[in-house]
Motif scaffolding. Structure first.
Motif: not given
Length: 193
Positions: A25-32
Motif C-alpha cells: 500500500i505504501t508503494s502507492k502504485g497499482v497492485l497486480l
C-alpha cells in the motif's frame, strides 16, 4: 503451550500478511494480485484506497477458451497467456506500471505466478521483476510439457492417459502445446497466424 492470540482476525485466519500489505500500500502504485486455484487462475489490478481496494482491470482463465485455448487453464503457458490478456486490459484502462502482490502465497522462481507477470510485462505493463525469476521459454511455451508427454507416452501408455486424462478427454493432445501456444499468443496479440 502458548496462550498468545494475535489481535488481527485476518492474520489469525491466515488470510492477510499485514507486513506485506503495508509495503504494497505504501508503494502507492497499482497492485497486480494473482490467485491460482486447483482449476483456474484469476488476476486483478487493484488501486488501494482508504475505503478499500478499487479494481481497475481483471482477467480470469475462463476467458482463454474464448480465445481458442484448449490446454489446461492453470498451466504455466495458460498463466503466461492470461497475463498477456490482463496486461492488455490494464493498458486499456491506463495502467502503465504495477507491483506484484502475492499476499500469503509463496513467490516461486519460474512458477506460474511469475509466468503470469511475464505475460503482463510482454503486454506492455511495467512490473518490476528480476530476469532470474522468470521461467524459461521452454516452460512458457509448453515445450517441456510436450516433451514430457511424448516421453511418458513411449514409456507407459497407461500413465500417459492417467496424467493427461482431462486434456485427452477434451480432445487436446499435450504434445501440441508449443504450436497451440504460439497460435493463441498470436490471437491475443492481434496477429494472424
Amino acid at each position: 503451550m502458548s496462550t498468545h492470540v494475535p489481535l488481527l482476525r485476518r492474520r489469525r485466519e491466515g488470510v492477510t500478511d499485514y507486513r506485506s500489505r503495508k509495503r504494497a500500500i505504501t508503494s502507492k502504485g497499482v497492485l497486480l494480485v494473482v490467485r491460482i486455484s486447483n482449476k483456474n487462475v484469476s488476476a486483478q489490478f487493484v488501486q488501494p484506497t482508504v475505503k478499500g481496494d478499487m479494481v481497475v482491470a481483471s482477467a480470469h482463465s475462463r476467458e482463454l477458451p474464448q480465445l481458442g485455448w484448449h490446454g489446461s487453464l492453470k498451466s504455466t503457458p495458460a498463466c503466461y497467456l492470461l497475463g498477456m490478456v490482463a496486461g492488455k486490459k490494464a493498458l486499456a484502462k491506463g495502467v502503465k506500471e504495477a507491483f506484484l502482490y502475492n499476499g500469503l502465497d509463496p513467490f516461486i522462481r519460474g512458477g506460474r505466478m511469475v509466468a503470469f507477470a511475464k505475460g503482463v510485462v510482454d503486454a506492455g505493463v511495467s512490473v518490476p521483476i528480476g530476469e532470474e525469476a522468470l521461467p524459461s521459454e521452454e516452460r512458457l511455451s509448453g515445450k517441456s510439457i510436450s516433451e514430457y508427454a511424448a516421453k511418458l507416452s513411449s514409456e507407459s501408455k497407461e500413465a500417459y492417459e492417467k496424467t493427461f486424462a482431462s486434456l485427452l478427454k477434451a480432445g487436446f493432445k499435450p504434445e501440441d502445446y508449443p504450436s497451440h501456444f504460439e497460435k493463441t499468443k498470436a490471437a491475443i496479440a492481434g496477429e494472424k497466424k
